[in-house]
Design a protein around this motif. Structure first.
Motif, PDB file in Angstrom:
ATOM      1  N   ASN A 277       0.838  -1.196   0.000  1.00  0.00           N
ATOM      2  CA  ASN A 277       0.000   0.000   0.000  1.00  0.00           C
ATOM      3  C   ASN A 277       0.872   1.246   0.000  1.00  0.00           C
ATOM      4  N   SER A 278       0.238   2.394  -0.016  1.00  0.00           N
ATOM      5  CA  SER A 278       0.973   3.649   0.074  1.00  0.00           C
ATOM      6  C   SER A 278       0.149   4.648   0.879  1.00  0.00           C
ATOM      7  N   LEU A 279       0.847   5.649   1.433  1.00  0.00           N
ATOM      8  CA  LEU A 279       0.193   6.735   2.157  1.00  0.00           C
ATOM      9  C   LEU A 279       0.502   8.044   1.455  1.00  0.00           C
ATOM     10  N   SER A 280      -0.481   8.896   1.343  1.00  0.00           N
ATOM     11  CA  SER A 280      -0.296  10.176   0.656  1.00  0.00           C
ATOM     12  C   SER A 280      -0.149  11.321   1.656  1.00  0.00           C
ATOM     13  N   ILE A 281       0.315  11.010   2.861  1.00  0.00           N
ATOM     14  CA  ILE A 281       0.516  12.021   3.897  1.00  0.00           C
ATOM     15  C   ILE A 281       1.964  11.971   4.363  1.00  0.00           C
ATOM     16  N   PRO A 282       2.451  13.079   4.965  1.00  0.00           N
ATOM     17  CA  PRO A 282       3.829  13.052   5.484  1.00  0.00           C
ATOM     18  C   PRO A 282       3.988  11.996   6.581  1.00  0.00           C
ATOM     19  N   VAL A 283       5.114  11.285   6.532  1.00  0.00           N
ATOM     20  CA  VAL A 283       5.419  10.262   7.531  1.00  0.00           C
ATOM     21  C   VAL A 283       6.777  10.589   8.140  1.00  0.00           C
ATOM     22  N   VAL A 284       6.837  10.545   9.460  1.00  0.00           N
ATOM     23  CA  VAL A 284       8.086  10.782  10.190  1.00  0.00           C
ATOM     24  C   VAL A 284       8.367   9.556  11.047  1.00  0.00           C
ATOM     25  N   VAL A 285       9.606   9.075  11.011  1.00  0.00           N
ATOM     26  CA  VAL A 285      10.019   7.943  11.848  1.00  0.00           C
ATOM     27  C   VAL A 285      11.045   8.442  12.856  1.00  0.00           C
ATOM     28  N   LEU A 286      10.748   8.241  14.149  1.00  0.00           N
ATOM     29  CA  LEU A 286      11.660   8.649  15.214  1.00  0.00           C
ATOM     30  C   LEU A 286      12.582   7.490  15.585  1.00  0.00           C
ATOM     31  N   VAL A 287      13.889   7.753  15.660  1.00  0.00           N
ATOM     32  CA  VAL A 287      14.876   6.722  16.013  1.00  0.00           C
ATOM     33  C   VAL A 287      15.892   7.300  16.982  1.00  0.00           C
ATOM     34  N   ASN A 288      16.594   6.389  17.674  1.00  0.00           N
ATOM     35  CA  ASN A 288      17.714   6.812  18.515  1.00  0.00           C
ATOM     36  C   ASN A 288      18.758   5.700  18.558  1.00  0.00           C
ATOM     37  N   GLY A 289      19.716   5.810  19.442  1.00  0.00           N
ATOM     38  CA  GLY A 289      20.810   4.847  19.488  1.00  0.00           C
ATOM     39  C   GLY A 289      20.409   3.458  19.919  1.00  0.00           C
ATOM     40  N   ASN A 290      19.208   3.294  20.453  1.00  0.00           N
ATOM     41  CA  ASN A 290      18.712   1.973  20.834  1.00  0.00           C
ATOM     42  C   ASN A 290      17.742   1.395  19.814  1.00  0.00           C
ATOM     43  N   SER A 291      17.577   2.054  18.688  1.00  0.00           N
ATOM     44  CA  SER A 291      16.777   1.498  17.586  1.00  0.00           C
ATOM     45  C   SER A 291      17.686   0.564  16.794  1.00  0.00           C
ATOM     46  N   ALA A 292      17.328  -0.722  16.738  1.00  0.00           N
ATOM     47  CA  ALA A 292      18.253  -1.705  16.163  1.00  0.00           C
ATOM     48  C   ALA A 292      17.517  -2.734  15.330  1.00  0.00           C
ATOM     49  N   SER A 293      18.310  -3.448  14.511  1.00  0.00           N
ATOM     50  CA  SER A 293      17.835  -4.641  13.803  1.00  0.00           C
ATOM     51  C   SER A 293      16.615  -4.333  12.931  1.00  0.00           C
ATOM     52  N   ALA A 294      15.463  -4.931  13.237  1.00  0.00           N
ATOM     53  CA  ALA A 294      14.268  -4.730  12.413  1.00  0.00           C
ATOM     54  C   ALA A 294      13.864  -3.257  12.356  1.00  0.00           C
ATOM     55  N   SER A 295      14.152  -2.497  13.423  1.00  0.00           N
ATOM     56  CA  SER A 295      13.886  -1.047  13.393  1.00  0.00           C
ATOM     57  C   SER A 295      14.706  -0.383  12.292  1.00  0.00           C
ATOM     58  N   GLU A 296      15.929  -0.851  12.114  1.00  0.00           N
ATOM     59  CA  GLU A 296      16.795  -0.282  11.077  1.00  0.00           C
ATOM     60  C   GLU A 296      16.415  -0.775   9.686  1.00  0.00           C
ATOM     61  N   VAL A 297      15.905  -2.000   9.602  1.00  0.00           N
ATOM     62  CA  VAL A 297      15.404  -2.502   8.315  1.00  0.00           C
ATOM     63  C   VAL A 297      14.275  -1.605   7.828  1.00  0.00           C
ATOM     64  N   LEU A 298      13.300  -1.347   8.713  1.00  0.00           N
ATOM     65  CA  LEU A 298      12.132  -0.546   8.327  1.00  0.00           C
ATOM     66  C   LEU A 298      12.505   0.904   8.050  1.00  0.00           C
ATOM     67  N   SER A 299      13.238   1.536   8.952  1.00  0.00           N
ATOM     68  CA  SER A 299      13.579   2.944   8.750  1.00  0.00           C
ATOM     69  C   SER A 299      14.503   3.125   7.551  1.00  0.00           C
ATOM     70  N   GLY A 300      15.416   2.167   7.318  1.00  0.00           N
ATOM     71  CA  GLY A 300      16.299   2.257   6.157  1.00  0.00           C
ATOM     72  C   GLY A 300      15.535   2.178   4.848  1.00  0.00           C
ATOM     73  N   ALA A 301      14.547   1.307   4.769  1.00  0.00           N
ATOM     74  CA  ALA A 301      13.746   1.174   3.555  1.00  0.00           C
ATOM     75  C   ALA A 301      12.911   2.425   3.315  1.00  0.00           C
ATOM     76  N   LEU A 302      12.239   2.926   4.349  1.00  0.00           N
ATOM     77  CA  LEU A 302      11.398   4.116   4.187  1.00  0.00           C
ATOM     78  C   LEU A 302      12.242   5.342   3.843  1.00  0.00           C
ATOM     79  N   GLN A 303      13.478   5.386   4.337  1.00  0.00           N
ATOM     80  CA  GLN A 303      14.379   6.484   3.991  1.00  0.00           C
ATOM     81  C   GLN A 303      14.832   6.400   2.543  1.00  0.00           C
ATOM     82  N   ASP A 304      15.242   5.211   2.104  1.00  0.00           N
ATOM     83  CA  ASP A 304      15.742   5.057   0.736  1.00  0.00           C
ATOM     84  C   ASP A 304      14.674   5.365  -0.307  1.00  0.00           C
ATOM     85  N   TYR A 305      13.432   5.002  -0.022  1.00  0.00           N
ATOM     86  CA  TYR A 305      12.336   5.292  -0.964  1.00  0.00           C
ATOM     87  C   TYR A 305      11.771   6.693  -0.783  1.00  0.00           C
ATOM     88  N   GLU A 306      12.354   7.467   0.135  1.00  0.00           N
ATOM     89  CA  GLU A 306      11.920   8.843   0.414  1.00  0.00           C
ATOM     90  C   GLU A 306      10.442   8.895   0.770  1.00  0.00           C
TER      91      GLU A 306
END
Length: 484
Positions: A277-306
């Motif tokens: 699916n897709s969303l047509s609204i702004p999306v923000v993902v909050l992360v910190n130094g304890n965000s790891a593993s699957a958190s990085e998989v998801l945030s990395g993908a959403l970042q790369d696809y802008e």
């Protein structure tokens, strides 16, 4: 022949054998020994048997087996490849599902030490009177000053119905508590709506059912026709099951690659998303130094696809995938089988995800994240043990310092409220905050700025003078902050 003669002959024989061994060792190159004595499984089994049968300690087979397993894992130098007994695996799996035995608090860390960020409702910590903002000083009489958070956690956790003695620092007071450890079930996911316009979903772990739960919360938020932005909070989320990250990513990515895996031969394989699916609204993902593993998989993908703006601090950097291999004794071997890369094939392991917008301080991250998701107005109310952001309560502490009737609030929070850029000027020894309209400098030597253990605080009255659109007030000990 007397007993003494026999003893002397045995000693002479041993000396001869020792001498022969030394001579051979001097004559034959070490490489020959290495080549001729490559270790085999049969040799290991034979040594295992001889030690078990003959060693004076009476070592058991189970002790030898455990030591052998530990040695094999140690040589890999990989903290994520682990052997679990059946009991250890049950406990580990429970922790993945956010179920553990402890006192029921979430911890955080700053320059002062490790402190309680959240006290969970119904927990032993709440019953005993522990509060958000309490700093750990001792556990069972042992100092916790300068200790790693993981070590502190291991000392606080323990078998159910056992006691643990904790001393905390609250303000300038030292307070001791005796708590009984209980089974704790943490919430995996929570969601809120900021004034009905921006949705908020916090995910604390990628449990087996996290994907399904995320979809339910997202659909509930989408029922609001006024939803124009979304904040996804992955801070302090250590990861979990990869399929949960895939199911969540499918809510944002229609078709594409979630990540690439790279095996020991360097071969890569794509983990793909289809019919998402897709969303047509702004999306923000909050992360910190304890965000790891699957958190990085998801945030990395959403970042790369802008698709999302990643906001916060550099993530942990656990860029590897483990497979679970059941063993015949009921135990489990967790083995690192792949390194993973983002869709743009960026390395994550020991690197992490770099945020698009770097913001320190948990409250400042939420405030800035809300702006980035489309909020037009920010209103904050600060109480002793909690604070509200646009009507949503957070059970964490914003530290306010009172001195000579002046009230000082962390400078990063104030900067976030006015959407400013904050920097430290080492030459002037001053905090500088800049917006599109105004720039202000707060020197450390002035009365308007305090530095406490590396954190700077600005007097609210002085801040209002420098930024006239900023407003603050006090009503029944509740501090309110907003911007015109």
């Amino acid at each position: 022949m007397g007993k003494g003669d026999k003893t002397m002959r045995l000693i002479d024989k041993l000396r001869m054998i020792t001498a022969l061994i030394i001579i051979i060792a001097l004559l034959v190159p070490t490489a020959v020994f290495a080549e001729e004595n490559e270790f085999s499984f049969e040799q290991m089994a034979e040594i295992f048997e001889k030690l078990s049968d003959y060693h004076v300690s009476g070592v058991s087979e189970s002790e030898l087996s455990e030591a052998a397993a530990d040695a094999m894992l140690k040589v890999l130098n990989d903290p994520y490849t682990e052997y679990f007994t059946e009991e250890e695996w049950d406990a580990y799996e429970s922790s993945l599902q956010q179920n553990y035995v402890g006192i029921g608090v979430q911890l955080n860390e700053d320059e002062t030490g490790i402190f309680i960020d959240i006290v969970f409702p119904g927990s032993p910590a709440e019953a005993a009177g522990l509060k958000a903002g309490d700093y750990f000083t001792e556990v069972n009489g042992e100092s916790m000053i300068g200790i790693e958070m993981s070590e502190l956690v291991s000392k606080v956790k323990g078998p159910e119905d056992t006691t643990v003695n904790i001393t905390v620092k609250r303000g300038q007071e030292m307070i001791g508590f005796e708590l009984t450890r209980k089974q704790i079930q943490l919430p995996v996911i929570t969601s809120e709506s900021f004034d009905g316009s921006v949705g908020y979903i916090q995910l604390t772990s990628f449990t087996d059912k996290a994907g399904e739960l995320f979809v339910e919360e997202l659909e509930a938020l989408q029922e609001n026709e006024d939803l124009n932005g979304l904040v996804v909070d992955l801070r302090n989320n250590p990861g979990g099951y990869l399929h949960a990250a895939l199911e969540i990513a499918e809510q944002f990515i229609e078709d594409g690659v979630l990540m690439y895996t790279r095996d020991q031969d360097g071969d890569t394989e794509a983990i793909e998303i289809e019919d998402g699916n897709s969303l047509s609204i702004p999306v923000v993902v909050l992360v910190n130094g304890n965000s790891a593993s699957a958190s990085e998989v998801l945030s990395g993908a959403l970042q790369d696809y802008e698709i999302a703006t990643i906001l916060g601090e550099q993530t942990f950097g656990k860029g590897s995938v483990q497979n679970l291999l059941p063993l015949s004794d009921g135990g489990v071997l967790k083995v690192t089988t792949y390194e993973y890369l983002t869709p743009n094939q960026n390395k994550v392991n020991q690197v992490g995800i770099t945020p698009d917008i770097e913001v320190e301080n948990g409250a400042a991250q939420l405030i800035r994240g809300l702006y980035e998701a489309g909020a037009e107005q920010i209103e904050i109310a600060i109480e002793d043990e909690s604070w509200e952001l646009n009507g949503v309560e957070f059970k964490t502490v914003i530290d306010v310092i009172e001195e000579d009737k002046n009230k000082y609030v962390p400078s990063r929070i104030l900067s976030a409220i006015i959407q400013g850029k904050i920097t430290w000027n080492p030459e002037l020894k001053a905090v500088e905050i800049t917006t599109e309209e105004t720039s202000a400098t707060f020197p450390i030597v002035s009365e308007g700025l305090m530095n406490v253990n590396g954190t700077t605080y600005i007097d609210l009255s002085e801040f209002e003078k420098q930024f006239p659109d900023f407003n603050w007030g006090v009503n029944e000990d509740i501090i309110t902050l907003d911007v015109d």
